[in-house]
Motif scaffolding. Structure first.
Motif, PDB file in Angstrom:
ATOM      1  N   ASP B 289       0.779  -1.234   0.000  1.00 57.29           N
ATOM      2  CA  ASP B 289       0.000   0.000   0.000  1.00 57.29           C
ATOM      3  C   ASP B 289       0.819   1.298   0.000  1.00 57.29           C
ATOM      4  O   ASP B 289       1.752   1.462   0.761  1.00 57.29           O
ATOM      5  N   LEU B 290       0.320   2.190  -0.854  1.00 54.96           N
ATOM      6  CA  LEU B 290       0.984   3.473  -1.082  1.00 54.96           C
ATOM      7  C   LEU B 290       0.589   4.522  -0.057  1.00 54.96           C
ATOM      8  O   LEU B 290       0.172   5.619  -0.425  1.00 54.96           O
ATOM      9  N   ILE B 291       0.703   4.208   1.221  1.00 57.86           N
ATOM     10  CA  ILE B 291       0.396   5.256   2.205  1.00 57.86           C
ATOM     11  C   ILE B 291       1.669   6.055   2.454  1.00 57.86           C
ATOM     12  O   ILE B 291       2.779   5.584   2.224  1.00 57.86           O
ATOM     13  N   GLU B 292       1.448   7.278   2.912  1.00 56.68           N
ATOM     14  CA  GLU B 292       2.547   8.233   2.998  1.00 56.68           C
ATOM     15  C   GLU B 292       3.757   7.704   3.760  1.00 56.68           C
ATOM     16  O   GLU B 292       4.895   7.862   3.326  1.00 56.68           O
ATOM     17  N   ARG B 293       3.512   7.081   4.914  1.00 60.56           N
ATOM     18  CA  ARG B 293       4.639   6.624   5.725  1.00 60.56           C
ATOM     19  C   ARG B 293       5.432   5.527   5.009  1.00 60.56           C
ATOM     20  O   ARG B 293       6.627   5.379   5.205  1.00 60.56           O
ATOM     21  N   ASN B 294       4.741   4.743   4.151  1.00 60.42           N
ATOM     22  CA  ASN B 294       5.451   3.729   3.363  1.00 60.42           C
ATOM     23  C   ASN B 294       6.199   4.344   2.178  1.00 60.42           C
ATOM     24  O   ASN B 294       7.345   3.990   1.908  1.00 60.42           O
ATOM     25  N   THR B 295       5.532   5.258   1.479  1.00 59.29           N
ATOM     26  CA  THR B 295       6.166   5.805   0.274  1.00 59.29           C
ATOM     27  C   THR B 295       7.411   6.613   0.643  1.00 59.29           C
ATOM     28  O   THR B 295       8.392   6.616  -0.088  1.00 59.29           O
ATOM     29  N   GLN B 296       7.379   7.262   1.796  1.00 62.24           N
ATOM     30  CA  GLN B 296       8.558   7.998   2.254  1.00 62.24           C
ATOM     31  C   GLN B 296       9.747   7.037   2.408  1.00 62.24           C
ATOM     32  O   GLN B 296      10.845   7.297   1.906  1.00 62.24           O
ATOM     33  N   MET B 338      -8.682  -5.424  -9.533  1.00 64.34           N
ATOM     34  CA  MET B 338      -7.801  -4.291  -9.813  1.00 64.34           C
ATOM     35  C   MET B 338      -6.418  -4.828 -10.191  1.00 64.34           C
ATOM     36  O   MET B 338      -6.019  -5.897  -9.730  1.00 64.34           O
ATOM     37  N   PRO B 339      -5.651  -4.073 -10.973  1.00 66.75           N
ATOM     38  CA  PRO B 339      -4.249  -4.447 -11.171  1.00 66.75           C
ATOM     39  C   PRO B 339      -3.511  -4.473  -9.830  1.00 66.75           C
ATOM     40  O   PRO B 339      -3.829  -3.693  -8.932  1.00 66.75           O
ATOM     41  N   ILE B 340      -2.545  -5.385  -9.711  1.00 65.92           N
ATOM     42  CA  ILE B 340      -1.682  -5.397  -8.527  1.00 65.92           C
ATOM     43  C   ILE B 340      -0.399  -4.681  -8.931  1.00 65.92           C
ATOM     44  O   ILE B 340       0.417  -5.226  -9.671  1.00 65.92           O
ATOM     45  N   ASP B 341      -0.252  -3.453  -8.487  1.00 62.70           N
ATOM     46  CA  ASP B 341       0.880  -2.634  -8.918  1.00 62.70           C
ATOM     47  C   ASP B 341       2.126  -2.920  -8.090  1.00 62.70           C
ATOM     48  O   ASP B 341       2.044  -3.114  -6.879  1.00 62.70           O
ATOM     49  N   ILE B 342       3.263  -2.929  -8.773  1.00 66.71           N
ATOM     50  CA  ILE B 342       4.551  -3.108  -8.103  1.00 66.71           C
ATOM     51  C   ILE B 342       5.278  -1.771  -8.091  1.00 66.71           C
ATOM     52  O   ILE B 342       5.536  -1.197  -9.142  1.00 66.71           O
ATOM     53  N   LEU B 343       5.592  -1.285  -6.906  1.00 71.21           N
ATOM     54  CA  LEU B 343       6.236   0.019  -6.778  1.00 71.21           C
ATOM     55  C   LEU B 343       7.642  -0.116  -6.243  1.00 71.21           C
ATOM     56  O   LEU B 343       7.859  -0.723  -5.194  1.00 71.21           O
ATOM     57  N   LYS B 349       7.090   7.866  -8.120  1.00 72.66           N
ATOM     58  CA  LYS B 349       6.511   9.209  -8.285  1.00 72.66           C
ATOM     59  C   LYS B 349       5.427   9.262  -9.358  1.00 72.66           C
ATOM     60  O   LYS B 349       4.561  10.118  -9.319  1.00 72.66           O
ATOM     61  N   TYR B 350       5.452   8.326 -10.312  1.00 72.62           N
ATOM     62  CA  TYR B 350       4.449   8.359 -11.376  1.00 72.62           C
ATOM     63  C   TYR B 350       3.112   7.762 -10.942  1.00 72.62           C
ATOM     64  O   TYR B 350       2.156   7.770 -11.703  1.00 72.62           O
ATOM     65  N   TYR B 351       3.065   7.199  -9.740  1.00 71.36           N
ATOM     66  CA  TYR B 351       1.808   6.658  -9.224  1.00 71.36           C
ATOM     67  C   TYR B 351       1.121   7.613  -8.256  1.00 71.36           C
ATOM     68  O   TYR B 351      -0.084   7.540  -8.081  1.00 71.36           O
ATOM     69  N   LEU B 352       1.888   8.494  -7.644  1.00 67.97           N
ATOM     70  CA  LEU B 352       1.321   9.303  -6.566  1.00 67.97           C
ATOM     71  C   LEU B 352       0.222  10.247  -7.055  1.00 67.97           C
ATOM     72  O   LEU B 352      -0.705  10.553  -6.324  1.00 67.97           O
TER      73      LEU B 352
END
Lengths: 356, 356
Positions: B289-296, B338-343, B349-352
């Motif tokens: 999951d792309l939550i802020e604390r993870n993406t940082q 849904m697609p399962i996205d790999i980040l 940055k292109y997903y945010l």
């Protein structure tokens, strides 16, 4: 979905506000006498439904004809550029009621002369907007200057070219798409192994803008990671397996240390088919684009990873942005970067039916 | 975009066909006398614009009120469930004109009793449709049976539960999302190293359906890959860093062979913060999951990869499908994956800014 496409009519707003159609019309156009009470009622409903003047009906009534041209590479079924074309068709079909026609002109992506041939006679026709796949930088810049001169708006897809007057760009950041391929490959090979970079021989003098940028991003990442292996290069032909196999046999025999391979366009199935035929499971292969021949090899485990960039959405949003500009005076962002999707065998199937 | 939301009116069709409004009306409803020539003209236009009877105007005129309930976990800003809630709000705002209200009810995702508390009084209210985040399988099944009894349609998001009568499911295949995490991790660690699986302690007796399925997929992949390292498990607390650090210190000290770590929900920042504080760069961490604390932490290189599943789109499409069912008698697919996205750090940055 844009509010403007929801179909609230003045008669609906009148009903909801409990006033006459004439009252609603007077409030919207701010003319004539309306009691303060009725004005408030109507404005509350307008805000609630986020009313926009019915631009579509106006456009239909105006009967103005628009002619768009889309210039993209030709393709056989299942090839990369089919998806861009599908996106264009999808937008055209949604815009069916607006008196828009789209002419699709195709060039050979391996021969920049075929692009220039198309451009030569383009302005003899009535043209209201152009969508351009920007493979050949110099040729695209020449076309853009012509279009600027006639004040015809144009959209770039595939890769961006800076310093021009494109209305908008829809695509990925090609350089970063190269960085990502390097990351996917170096995560999976030994630190001092070698990498093979393949390239398709072009007939024209111009190399693809996108391929060049991806290659640059790829090499920069290796440099920053202090990659100590060697980079080998090989030139392949688009439709000559015998030639390609001979070339690849030579290079793999003389360089047994190659653990990774990459090609910077959608033709990585050429390398994949070779690795499969030679049963070289140990070589990791990274390529681009969810075309059928690639996805088949990805699902078999021959291709390790694919980098993809939503071509259908590029075609779709490119045409929609021309429409929004010309018909509705709405402007999109100048640079619209698609997500750069990473596809492995394991998440592939969830992308195949989720194109846009 | 659904054709039905484009705002072609009968008056527009009449103009385009060059006939009267009455003629168009007679052709659409197949009543009264129309010349064969006019019928053909009108039908050609109807096909061209893909005309659908104006269900929205009918719905507005009917003044019927719909009340939907969305039951999802509560969240603080930047947490996972905020995105689902944003998707719900986006759908609600687009449907603003349809006399729809949505009540959002929130439970504690770490305590199944709070879900049951919400459900207890649900049917005292007027309810036309329900969107349910399916964290607690048994509780969701009990609720579903109640809704079946009153013939109230319901939508599942987050993870699917088979054998129920949900109108539709929007989410990912949790099992495969676990497989993908295993692939991302094993690609990057030595074959005989150990892996740490962390888990958040729940107050209720029920574990999350999604987490359990992901874990199962993860372990199955390791088994099929003949992974020979050991799997270590640790239980962490959601808001107790002191406790978590003590636990993790113990486990990493007694198992120096741990090279990979995973946690099957959006809280992998807990492990990430620990690895960062202890400067343990050698441990690869995969989470969800792309939550802020993870993406940082992903952008800093502390988290190696994130698996994401477009929560905003789940909330959005869930509410839209309730509307389509009740207002327009349109039915979506039962299972919408849904697609399962790999980040990775490189494509993050292109997903945010591309959430839906």
């Amino acid at each position: 979905m844009d509010k403007e496409f929801s179909n609230i009519r003045i008669v609906d707003i009148a009903k909801m506000a409990g006033v006459s159609v004439g009252t609603v019309d007077r409030v919207i156009h701010n003319r004539g006498r309306v009691s303060e009470e009725n004005r408030k009622k109507v404005q509350a409903i307008l805000e609630m439904v986020n009313y926009q003047p019915n631009l579509m009906a106006r456009s239909l009534a105006s009967k103005k004809q628009y002619h768009f041209i889309a210039i993209t590479p030709s393709f056989a079924q299942g090839e990369y550029w089919e998806a861009i074309s599908e996106g264009i068709d999808k937008a055209a079909s949604e815009m069916g009621a607006y008196n828009i026609t789209i002419t699709k002109l195709f060039f050979d992506q391996y021969d920049n002369k075929t692009f220039d041939d198309i451009v030569r006679n383009l302005l003899d026709k009535k043209v209201d907007g152009v969508l351009i796949a920007t493979l050949f930088t110099d040729s695209v810049i020449r076309l853009s200057r012509e279009l600027d001169r006639f004040e015809i708006p144009y959209i770039y897809v595939d890769s961006n070219i800076e310093g021009q007057h494109q209305l908008a760009y829809f695509g990925t950041e090609s350089y970063d798409a190269g960085v990502i391929a390097a990351r996917l490959l170096t995560d999976r090979i030994s630190p001092a192994s070698d990498i093979l970079m393949a390239r398709i021989i072009h007939s024209g003098k111009n190399d693809s803008n996108q391929g060049r940028n991806r290659r640059e991003g790829f090499c920069r990442y290796l440099k920053e990671m202090r990659f100590t292996g060697s980079l080998h290069e090989v030139e392949l032909k688009i439709n000559d397996s015998v030639y390609n196999f001979t070339k690849l046999d030579e290079i793999f025999e003389s360089n047994p240390n190659i653990e990774g391979a990459v090609i910077f366009n959608s033709t990585c199935y050429i390398l994949g088919n070779y690795l499969k035929a030679r049963a070289m499971q140990s070589v990791k292969l990274v390529g681009y684009d969810l075309i059928e021949r690639n996805t088949q090899l990805l699902s078999e485990g021959v291709i390790t990873a694919l980098v993809a960039q939503r071509p259908e959405r590029q075609g779709y949003e490119g045409i929609k942005s021309l429409c929004n500009h010309l018909l509705f005076k709405q402007h999109s962002e100048m640079v619209n970067l698609m997500p750069i999707d990473i596809l492995l065998k394991e998440n592939l199937k969830y992308y195949l039916n989720n194109k846009l």
